[in-house]
Design a protein around this motif. Structure first.
Motif, PDB file in Angstrom:
ATOM      1  N   LYS A  32      -2.966  90.547  59.129  1.00 59.12           N
ATOM      2  CA  LYS A  32      -2.568  90.390  57.724  1.00 59.12           C
ATOM      3  C   LYS A  32      -2.862  91.671  56.949  1.00 59.12           C
ATOM      4  O   LYS A  32      -2.042  92.127  56.145  1.00 59.12           O
ATOM      5  CB  LYS A  32      -3.295  89.196  57.107  1.00 59.12           C
ATOM      6  CG  LYS A  32      -2.859  88.901  55.689  1.00 59.12           C
ATOM      7  CD  LYS A  32      -3.547  87.669  55.142  1.00 59.12           C
ATOM      8  CE  LYS A  32      -3.098  87.436  53.705  1.00 59.12           C
ATOM      9  NZ  LYS A  32      -3.802  86.352  53.070  1.00 59.12           N
ATOM     10  N   ALA A  33      -4.014  92.269  57.202  1.00 57.64           N
ATOM     11  CA  ALA A  33      -4.380  93.523  56.527  1.00 57.64           C
ATOM     12  C   ALA A  33      -3.420  94.646  56.913  1.00 57.64           C
ATOM     13  O   ALA A  33      -3.018  95.447  56.061  1.00 57.64           O
ATOM     14  CB  ALA A  33      -5.814  93.907  56.865  1.00 57.64           C
ATOM     15  N   GLU A  36      -0.207  94.005  54.969  1.00 59.56           N
ATOM     16  CA  GLU A  36      -0.321  94.178  53.520  1.00 59.56           C
ATOM     17  C   GLU A  36      -0.603  95.619  53.110  1.00 59.56           C
ATOM     18  O   GLU A  36      -0.052  96.106  52.131  1.00 59.56           O
ATOM     19  CB  GLU A  36      -1.396  93.247  52.965  1.00 59.56           C
ATOM     20  CG  GLU A  36      -1.001  91.791  53.042  1.00 59.56           C
ATOM     21  CD  GLU A  36      -2.104  90.839  52.605  1.00 59.56           C
ATOM     22  OE1 GLU A  36      -3.238  91.293  52.320  1.00 59.56           O
ATOM     23  OE2 GLU A  36      -1.830  89.625  52.570  1.00 59.56           O
ATOM     24  N   THR A  37      -1.474  96.276  53.838  1.00 60.21           N
ATOM     25  CA  THR A  37      -1.814  97.668  53.523  1.00 60.21           C
ATOM     26  C   THR A  37      -1.843  98.469  54.829  1.00 60.21           C
ATOM     27  O   THR A  37      -2.922  98.729  55.372  1.00 60.21           O
ATOM     28  CB  THR A  37      -3.181  97.768  52.807  1.00 60.21           C
ATOM     29  OG1 THR A  37      -4.161  97.103  53.610  1.00 60.21           O
ATOM     30  CG2 THR A  37      -3.141  97.170  51.436  1.00 60.21           C
ATOM     31  N   PRO A  38      -0.655  98.830  55.328  1.00 63.68           N
ATOM     32  CA  PRO A  38      -0.600  99.518  56.614  1.00 63.68           C
ATOM     33  C   PRO A  38      -1.254 100.903  56.560  1.00 63.68           C
ATOM     34  O   PRO A  38      -1.089 101.623  55.573  1.00 63.68           O
ATOM     35  CB  PRO A  38       0.899  99.631  56.895  1.00 63.68           C
ATOM     36  CG  PRO A  38       1.572  99.421  55.593  1.00 63.68           C
ATOM     37  CD  PRO A  38       0.652  98.624  54.741  1.00 63.68           C
ATOM     38  N   PRO A  39      -2.011 101.251  57.609  1.00 68.67           N
ATOM     39  CA  PRO A  39      -2.599 102.590  57.689  1.00 68.67           C
ATOM     40  C   PRO A  39      -1.490 103.628  57.909  1.00 68.67           C
ATOM     41  O   PRO A  39      -0.364 103.279  58.267  1.00 68.67           O
ATOM     42  CB  PRO A  39      -3.536 102.496  58.894  1.00 68.67           C
ATOM     43  CG  PRO A  39      -3.010 101.359  59.701  1.00 68.67           C
ATOM     44  CD  PRO A  39      -2.349 100.416  58.753  1.00 68.67           C
ATOM     45  N   GLU A  40      -1.808 104.875  57.727  1.00 67.55           N
ATOM     46  CA  GLU A  40      -0.812 105.953  57.826  1.00 67.55           C
ATOM     47  C   GLU A  40      -0.120 105.969  59.195  1.00 67.55           C
ATOM     48  O   GLU A  40       1.081 106.186  59.277  1.00 67.55           O
ATOM     49  CB  GLU A  40      -1.458 107.311  57.535  1.00 67.55           C
ATOM     50  CG  GLU A  40      -0.467 108.459  57.509  1.00 67.55           C
ATOM     51  CD  GLU A  40       0.674 108.281  56.513  1.00 67.55           C
ATOM     52  OE1 GLU A  40       1.802 108.700  56.836  1.00 67.55           O
ATOM     53  OE2 GLU A  40       0.465 107.721  55.421  1.00 67.55           O
ATOM     54  N   VAL A  43       2.586 103.323  59.125  1.00 69.35           N
ATOM     55  CA  VAL A  43       3.681 103.734  58.247  1.00 69.35           C
ATOM     56  C   VAL A  43       4.556 104.765  58.957  1.00 69.35           C
ATOM     57  O   VAL A  43       5.789 104.660  58.978  1.00 69.35           O
ATOM     58  CB  VAL A  43       3.131 104.297  56.910  1.00 69.35           C
ATOM     59  CG1 VAL A  43       4.241 104.927  56.077  1.00 69.35           C
ATOM     60  CG2 VAL A  43       2.411 103.214  56.130  1.00 69.35           C
TER      61      VAL A  43
END
Length: 115
Positions: A32-33, A36-40, A43
């Motif tokens: 989920k993390a 929601e906030t993918p690391p570089e 991305v």
């Protein structure tokens, strides 16, 4: 969950992920993390690839079966996908047309059944 499952849910190619991701289980909270906030790294992997078969097929507008049938059943980068779309070989044009026609037929059948 296994790294393979997490990669599939994230739509990424597992061998292109960091070794830490490949070698460790991923909890539902961690997944989920990541969503929601993918690391570089995630991305960048989603942006440039290499992409797994389902993503390649979706980006090309064809089926996975069409990829297999034309010996393209392999991970491709975004640049490789773009090049294929810009200079479409005959097999790709045919596969895109076939999928589009299949979708049209399905849409017609669905609307006929609703009446």
């Amino acid at each position: 969950m296994k790294p393979q499952t997490a990669a599939r849910k994230l739509g990424i190619y597992l061998p292109a992920t960091p070794e830490e991701f490949q070698n460790n289980a991923v909890t539902h909270v961690e997944l989920k993390a990541l969503l929601e906030t993918p690391p570089e790294w995630l991305v960048e992997l989603r942006r440039t690839g290499p992409h797994p078969r389902p993503v390649v097929a979706q980006k090309l507008g064809i089926t996975i079966t069409a990829l297999k049938r034309n010996d393209m059943d392999k991970p491709l980068t975004t640049a490789e996908i773009k090049a294929l779309l810009e200079n479409q070989p005959e097999w790709l044009r045919t596969a895109r047309t076939a999928l589009a026609e299949g979708r049209e037929e399905h849409a017609e059948e669905t609307s006929d059944n609703e009446e």
